[in-house]
Design a protein around this motif. Structure first.
Motif, PDB file in Angstrom:
ATOM      1  N   LEU A   1      46.958  40.101  28.483  1.00  0.00           N
ATOM      2  CA  LEU A   1      45.577  40.260  28.058  1.00  0.00           C
ATOM      3  C   LEU A   1      45.457  39.906  26.588  1.00  0.00           C
ATOM      4  O   LEU A   1      46.440  39.581  25.932  1.00  0.00           O
ATOM      5  CB  LEU A   1      45.137  41.715  28.271  1.00  0.00           C
TER       6      LEU A   1
ATOM      7  N   ARG B   1      39.188  41.095  23.604  1.00  0.00           N
ATOM      8  CA  ARG B   1      38.251  40.814  24.686  1.00  0.00           C
ATOM      9  C   ARG B   1      38.609  41.602  25.931  1.00  0.00           C
ATOM     10  O   ARG B   1      39.639  41.377  26.549  1.00  0.00           O
ATOM     11  CB  ARG B   1      38.249  39.316  24.986  1.00  0.00           C
ATOM     12  N   VAL B   2      37.785  42.514  26.296  1.00  0.00           N
ATOM     13  CA  VAL B   2      37.971  43.224  27.552  1.00  0.00           C
ATOM     14  C   VAL B   2      37.234  42.416  28.611  1.00  0.00           C
ATOM     15  O   VAL B   2      36.153  41.910  28.365  1.00  0.00           O
ATOM     16  CB  VAL B   2      37.392  44.646  27.458  1.00  0.00           C
ATOM     17  N   ARG B   3      37.852  42.265  29.747  1.00  0.00           N
ATOM     18  CA  ARG B   3      37.261  41.449  30.812  1.00  0.00           C
ATOM     19  C   ARG B   3      35.830  41.889  31.076  1.00  0.00           C
ATOM     20  O   ARG B   3      35.540  43.062  31.244  1.00  0.00           O
ATOM     21  CB  ARG B   3      38.081  41.610  32.093  1.00  0.00           C
TER      22      ARG B   3
ATOM     23  N   ALA C   1      32.534  42.844  32.738  1.00  0.00           N
ATOM     24  CA  ALA C   1      32.501  43.772  33.858  1.00  0.00           C
ATOM     25  C   ALA C   1      32.799  43.093  35.176  1.00  0.00           C
ATOM     26  O   ALA C   1      31.903  42.610  35.868  1.00  0.00           O
ATOM     27  CB  ALA C   1      31.158  44.479  33.899  1.00  0.00           C
ATOM     28  N   LEU C   2      34.056  43.037  35.505  1.00  0.00           N
ATOM     29  CA  LEU C   2      34.532  42.804  36.851  1.00  0.00           C
ATOM     30  C   LEU C   2      33.912  41.611  37.535  1.00  0.00           C
ATOM     31  O   LEU C   2      33.069  41.744  38.420  1.00  0.00           O
ATOM     32  CB  LEU C   2      34.295  44.086  37.648  1.00  0.00           C
ATOM     33  N   GLY C   3      34.319  40.428  37.105  1.00  0.00           N
ATOM     34  CA  GLY C   3      33.950  39.238  37.840  1.00  0.00           C
ATOM     35  C   GLY C   3      32.678  38.569  37.336  1.00  0.00           C
ATOM     36  O   GLY C   3      31.843  38.154  38.139  1.00  0.00           O
TER      37      GLY C   3
ATOM     38  N   HIS D   1      29.986  39.529  35.356  1.00  0.00           N
ATOM     39  CA  HIS D   1      28.660  40.106  35.178  1.00  0.00           C
ATOM     40  C   HIS D   1      28.299  40.051  33.713  1.00  0.00           C
ATOM     41  O   HIS D   1      29.160  40.044  32.854  1.00  0.00           O
ATOM     42  CB  HIS D   1      28.642  41.543  35.704  1.00  0.00           C
ATOM     43  N   ASP D   2      27.000  40.055  33.463  1.00  0.00           N
ATOM     44  CA  ASP D   2      26.572  39.699  32.112  1.00  0.00           C
ATOM     45  C   ASP D   2      26.914  40.737  31.047  1.00  0.00           C
ATOM     46  O   ASP D   2      27.371  40.403  29.972  1.00  0.00           O
ATOM     47  CB  ASP D   2      25.076  39.383  32.088  1.00  0.00           C
ATOM     48  N   GLU D   3      26.747  42.000  31.371  1.00  0.00           N
ATOM     49  CA  GLU D   3      26.945  43.025  30.349  1.00  0.00           C
ATOM     50  C   GLU D   3      28.424  43.183  30.014  1.00  0.00           C
ATOM     51  O   GLU D   3      29.244  43.328  30.912  1.00  0.00           O
ATOM     52  CB  GLU D   3      26.414  44.355  30.887  1.00  0.00           C
TER      53      GLU D   3
ATOM     54  N   ALA E   1      31.818  44.861  29.414  1.00  0.00           N
ATOM     55  CA  ALA E   1      32.210  46.120  30.040  1.00  0.00           C
ATOM     56  C   ALA E   1      32.252  47.246  29.027  1.00  0.00           C
ATOM     57  O   ALA E   1      31.703  48.309  29.249  1.00  0.00           O
ATOM     58  CB  ALA E   1      33.567  45.953  30.697  1.00  0.00           C
ATOM     59  N   VAL E   2      32.874  47.014  27.922  1.00  0.00           N
ATOM     60  CA  VAL E   2      33.077  48.081  26.962  1.00  0.00           C
ATOM     61  C   VAL E   2      32.962  47.481  25.577  1.00  0.00           C
ATOM     62  O   VAL E   2      33.468  46.396  25.333  1.00  0.00           O
ATOM     63  CB  VAL E   2      34.496  48.668  27.096  1.00  0.00           C
TER      64      VAL E   2
END
Lengths: 499, 362
Positions: free
Chosen positions: B339, B343-345, B347-349, B351-353, B355-356
Motif C-alpha cells: 500500500l 492514499r487509503v483506497r 471506499a471499496l471499488g 466510489h466517489d467519497e 474512505a477516510v
C-alpha cells in the motif's frame, strides 16, 4: 545501577514487548485458519476477503514476534548464565522441544501459506495454515511448561555434587498442575486479544459503512463485516469465560504454591479469615509497606474465595505478607550469602496494581462483545458512533491486560527466580540475585538494554503504523488463486504472491 | 555410545543445517548490496527477485539456529551459559542484525514507496553482512580456544575475540556465504540474472579457495588433530568442484558442493574442539563435553525427541524447497502488492467519497 537491576530491567522490557505480539498471533492464527476453512467449505467469497484481510494483519504482527523471540532464547545464556547453569538440565528441554516441535512447523508452513496460494491445492494450502496455527499454540505449551517449572519446580531433584537441579521425570515437568492451569489461561487470554482485535476492527468498519448510507457500502457491511463482528464477539465471550474460570483455578493453585504472591496481590498484611477483595487501595504507589495502605472499597470474603474457595471460616484463612515473610525467613534464612536481608514479599504496589489491571482491562472486551452482539442481533447493523468509539478503545485493552498478567506472574514470584516447591522438592530453588551472569559487566548490559529498548520502540512504531494502515484499507478485492481455479496456461507461473 | 558425545554430534549437525541453509540466504541478502544492475526500476525489480528466491524459506532456515541454541541449553547447560555470557557482545550484535533482518524481509513489500523499500533493503544488507562475519569470528575463537577460569567463566574480554585467526575466520564465513548465495541465485533464477550470478560465483569461488583454504590450513596446523585433515581435504575438493561445476553451468551440483564444503568446515571446527566444547587457552582450563553435559536422563529424553522429530522436520522442509523449485526472473514477479502511506483506497471499488481522511485516523 547494579548488574542485577539492569539484567532484570532488560528481561522485563524485552519480555513484555515480545508478549504484546505473541497473544495476537496465538489467537488470530486459528481464527484466520477458521475463516479460510469457511471459504473452502462454503465457497463464499466474503470469507476469502476476511482471510486475506486479517491474514495480512497476522503476518505484520508475526514478523515482529519472531524477531523479538530470538532474543528471548539467547538472553537466558547471555544475561542469566548462572540461572542457566542451575536449571539447564530441566529448563532447556522444553525450549529445545519448542524449537524442534513447534517453531519449525510454524515457520515452514507459514512460508508455504504466504507463497503457496497458487501453488498448492486448496486443501493442502488450508492444511498449511492450520499447521501453522496449531504450532503457535503448541509453542505456547512448551514455553509455559518451562515457565511453570520456575513457578513450581516438579519432577526434579537437587544434586549437591553438580550444584544444580536435575530432571527426574519429563512427564512430571509436562504434567505440572501449574502448567495445566497457566496454559488454558494464556490461550483463552490470547483468544480474547484476537477476538477483540477482529471485533473491534470489523465493528469500526461496519459503523462507518452504515453511516455512509450508500446502499452498496451498507451491503458490504452486512455481507462481510457483520459476520466478522459476530465471530469476534462470540470468541470474546467464550474466551472471556474461559479466562475467568482458568484464572480462578490458577489463583487457587497459586495460593498453595506461592502464598506470598497472592497476599501481595491483595496487599493483605495480616493473616485473615474471610479476607475481602479490595477494589481500591490508597497509599504510596511505588514501594509501600503494609501499614501505609488503606483499603477503601472492598468486597467481603471475595479474596478468600479466590484463593481458597471459601468465603469465611477457618478454611478461608489467607496468610498475610508478614506471616509469609516470617515463615520463609525461618525456612530459607533471613539473609543471603552476602549477608543482606532477604525480602520474601514481592513488591506490593506492582503486584497489587498489575493484578487489578489484568482483570479490569479485560472488562472493555466484555462490554464491546455484549454491545456488538446486541447491535447485530437478527441481522441488524449498527451506525452507533459510540459503539464505534468503544470498538477502538477496546482494541489495546486485552493486550495490556496480558502484559500486566505477566508482570504480576513474574514480579509476584520474587525474590525467587525458581520458586521453592512447598510440597517437598528439597534444594530446588534459586534467588533471582543468584541467577544473573557474573561474567558480564554492568556497562555491557546497560548498553544492550538501551539499544534493545530504542530498537524495539522504533520497530513498535512501524508495527503499529502498518497494522493501522492495513486495517483502514479494509477487506481487499480478491480472486481465487488456487491451482484448481486457474487455467493450465498459467501453471508455470512461479509466484502470484511476492514480497 | 555415550549420549553426551552423540549430542555433541547432534549440535554439530544442527549448526551444519543452520550454516548450509541460512548461509545461502545470508549470501543472497549480502548480494543485494551490489548485485542488482541497471536503472533504478531495474535494480528494484532485481532486488525483489533476490528477496523472493529466499522468501518462502528463510524463516524455516533460521529456526535451525534456535534449535541449535535450545539443544545446547538442554544438552550442555554449562556450555550454553559459558559461551553465551562469554561472547555477550558478538551475540548481542548478531541478535540486533537478525532482528532487523527478519522485520525487513516481511515489511519491505508492505508499503510501495521507493524510500520505504530502500530503508528495508539496507536493513536486510546489514542484517546479512554482520552475522556472516561474526559467526565465523565466534567459531574460529572456539577452535583457537578461549581464556576460562576455574568456574568456567570466560575471562578473556571482548577484544581478545578479535584476534587475526578469528578475523580470518570471519572473512572465511563471509566468502563462503557469499559464494553459497550466488550459486543459489544461479540455481534459482533464469536468463540474464542466472548468467550474471554464475559469473559472480566463478570469481567468488576462486576467492573462497584462497581465503577458506588458508584459514582451514591454519586451523589444522595450529589447533587441530590429524584426522580433521580429511575434512580440510574434502572442503578444498568441494570448493575446487564448485569452480568446475559452476563453469560448466551445473548449478545443482555447484550448490551441493558448496553445501558440502560447509559440512566439512563444521566437521573441522567441531573435530578440533573435541573432546572439549570450549578449549582453554594459555594453559587455562578447558570446558569438556563431560563437564558441560546434562544428566543421562535428560539426554535420553532429548534423544527420543530428536530421533522422532528430526526426520519429520527434514521431510517437510525438503518438501517446501520442492514446492518452490521454479526459477524466478524479474518478468515473473507480480506487481508490488504494498500500500501507500497516505492514499487509503477509495471506499471499496471506486466510489466517489474518500474512505477516510488521514486526519480522522491519528
Amino acid at each position: 545501577m547494579d548488574v542485577l537491576a539492569l539484567a532484570r530491567w532488560q528481561f522485563a522490557i524485552t519480555t513484555v514487548y515480545h508478549f504484546i505480539l505473541v497473544p495476537l498471533t496465538i489467537g488470530l492464527a486459528p481464527l484466520v485458519a477458521g475463516m479460510q476453512t469457511a471459504w473452502v467449505v462454503t465457497k463464499n467469497e466474503k470469507w476469502l476477503r476476511l482471510t486475506k484481510f486479517f491474514g495480512k494483519l497476522l503476518l505484520i504482527n508475526f514478523a515482529l514476534g519472531v524477531a523479538t523471540g530470538i532474543v528471548q532464547e539467547f538472553q537466558f545464556g547471555m544475561t542469566w548464565s548462572e540461572y542457566s547453569r542451575f536449571v539447564g538440565d530441566v529448563f532447556g528441554a522444553p525450549l529445545a522441544m519448542e524449537a524442534l516441535a513447534a517453531f519449525f512447523i510454524e515457520s515452514t508452513f507459514l512460508g508455504l501459506w504466504i507463497f503457496g496460494w497458487d501453488r498448492l491445492s486448496k486443501k493442502v494450502h488450508l492444511a498449511c495454515v492450520w499447521l501453522f496455527a496449531l504450532a503457535t499454540n503448541l509453542s505456547a505449551f512448551f514455553i509455559l511448561s518451562a515457565n511453570s517449572w520456575m513457578q513450581h519446580p516438579v519432577g526434579t531433584t537437587f544434586n549437591p555434587e553438580t550444584g544444580r537441579a536435575e530432571m527426574e521425570s519429563i512427564w512430571a515437568v509436562l504434567g505440572n498442575n501449574t502448567l495445566w492451569a497457566a496454559f488454558p489461561h494464556t490461550i483463552t487470554a490470547s483468544f480474547l486479544v484476537s477476538g477483540t482485535f477482529i471485533c473491534g476492527i470489523a465493528t469500526w468498519w461496519m459503523v462507518r459503512l452504515v453511516r455512509s448510507k450508500k446502499p452498496e457500502l451498507v451491503e458490504l457491511a452486512r455481507s462481510t463485516y457483520r459476520p466478522a463482528v459476530v465471530l469476534g464477539a462470540v470468541v470474546m465471550l467464550l474466551s472471556g469465560v474461559g479466562v475467568a474460570l482458568s484464572g480462578d483455578v490458577q489463583g487457587k493453585i497459586m495460593y498453595e504454591q506461592q502464598p506470598g504472591k497472592m497476599s501481595a496481590a491483595e496487599a493483605l498484611c495480616e493473616s485473615t479469615e474471610g479476607a475481602a477483595f479490595s477494589i481500591l487501595t490508597v497509599g504510596p504507589l511505588l514501594n509501600p509497606t503494609c501499614d501505609q495502605l488503606t483499603h477503601l472499597i472492598e468486597i467481603p470474603g471475595l479474596a478468600s474465595f479466590l484463593g481458597t474457595g471459601h468465603f469465611s471460616g477457618p478454611d478461608s484463612l489467607l496468610p498475610g505478607v508478614d506471616d509469609v515473610q516470617q515463615q520463609m525467613s525461618d525456612k530459607f534464612g533471613a539473609t543471603d550469602e552476602a549477608g543482606n536481608p532477604i525480602t520474601y514479599t514481592p513488591p506490593l504496589g506492582v503486584s497489587y496494581w498489575s493484578f487489578r489491571l489484568m482483570i479490569g482491562l479485560a472488562a472493555f472486551s466484555a462490554a464491546l462483545a455484549l454491545w456488538a452482539l446486541w447491535a447485530t442481533r437478527r441481522g441488524r447493523l449498527s451506525d452507533s458512533r459510540w459503539l464505534s468509539r468503544l470498538a477502538v478503545i477496546a482494541l489495546p485493552m486485552p493486550f495490556l491486560a496480558c502484559s500486566f498478567g505477566w508482570i504480576f506472574t513474574e514480579v509476584g514470584r520474587q525474590p525467587w527466580v525458581v520458586a521453592p516447591n512447598p510440597t517437598g522438592v528439597d534444594g530446588v530453588w534459586l534467588l533471582t540475585s543468584a541467577g544473573v551472569s557474573t561474567a558480564v559487566p554492568g556497562g555491557v548490559i546497560l548498553t544492550s538494554m538501551i539499544v534493545f529498548t530504542v530498537l524495539y520502540a522504533g520497530l513498535g512504531v512501524i508495527w503499529y503504523r502498518l497494522l493501522h494502515r492495513y486495517a483502514i484499507e479494509g477487506v481487499p478485492q480478491v480472486h481465487d488463486e488456487s491451482p484448481e481455479a486457474r487455467s493450465d496456461d498459467d501453471a508455470d507461473r512461479p509466484l502470484s504472491f511476492a514480497y | 555410545m555415550d549420549l553426551s558425545i552423540l549430542w555433541f554430534v547432534i549440535i554439530a549437525v544442527l549448526w551444519t543445517g543452520y550454516l548450509v541453509l541460512e548461509g545461502f540466504d545470508f549470501g543472497v541478502g549480502m548480494l543485494m548490496s551490489f548485485f542488482p544492475r541497471g536503472t533504478r526500476e531495474q535494480r528494484e525489480s532485481e532486488r525483489r527477485v533476490l528477496v523472493n528466491t529466499i522468501g518462502p524459506v528463510w524463516d524455516g532456515n533460521e529456526v535451525w539456529l534456535l534449535t541449535a541454541g535450545g539443544a545446547t541449553f538442554a544438552a550442555f547447560p554449562e556450555w550454553y551459559a559459558t559461551l553465551f555470557s562469554g561472547f555477550y557482545l558478538p551475540l548481542f550484535i548478531i541478535l540486533l542484525a537478525l532482528i532487523v533482518r527478519v522485520v525487513a524481509f516481511e515489511y519491505r513489500g508492505k508499503i510501495s514507496t521507493p524510500g520505504w523499500s530502500r530503508r528495508f533493503d539496507l536493513m536486510i544488507q546489514v542484517g546479512s553482512w554482520v552475522p556472516a562475519i561474526l559467526w565465523g569470528v565466534a567459531f574460529a575463537n572456539l577452535v583457537r580456544g578461549v581464556l576460562l577460569d576455574d568456574a568456567h567463566q570466560y575471562v578473556g574480554g571482548f577484544w581478545a575475540l578479535l584476534n587475526p585467526f578469528a578475523l580470518l575466520g570471519g572473512l572465511t564465513t563471509l566468502v563462503l556465504f557469499l559464494l553459497h548465495g550466488s550459486v543459489f541465485l544461479a540455481l534459482k533464477t533464469d536468463g540474464e540474472l542466472r548468467a550474471r550470478a554464475r559469473q559472480f560465483a566463478a570469481r567468488l569461488s576462486l576467492a573462497a579457495v584462497v581465503v577458506a583454504g588458508g584459514w582451514a590450513i591454519w586451523a589444522q596446523v595450529a589447533y587441530s588433530v590429524p584426522w580433521t585433515w580429511a575434512a580440510v581435504a574434502v572442503a578444498a575438493a568441494c570448493l575446487v568442484g564448485v569452480v568446475i561445476t559452476n563453469a560448466r553451468g551445473a548449478e545443482g551440483w555447484a550448490f551441493t558442493l558448496s553445501a558440502l564444503a560447509m559440512v566439512a568446515a563444521v566437521t573441522l571446527i567441531f573435530g578440533s574442539m573435541f573432546p572439549d566444547v570450549m578449549p582453554g587457552r594459555d594453559g587455562g582450563p578447558s570446558l569438556s563435553i563431560a563437564e558441560a553435559t546434562s544428566t543421562d536422563y535428560t539426554l535420553t529424553v532429548m534423544t527420543w525427541v530428536a530421533v522422532i522429530l528430526t526426520p519429520v522436520v527434514i521431510a517437510y522442509q525438503s518438501w517446501t524447497y520442492w514446492v518452490f523449485r521454479r526459477r524466478l526472473t524479474s518478468k515473473d514477479l507480480p506487481a508490488p502488492a504494498g500500500l501507500v502511506w497516505k492514499r487509503v483506497r477509495e471506499a471499496l471499488g471506486g466510489h466517489d467519497e474518500p474512505a477516510v481522511k488521514p486526519a480522522d485516523l491519528a
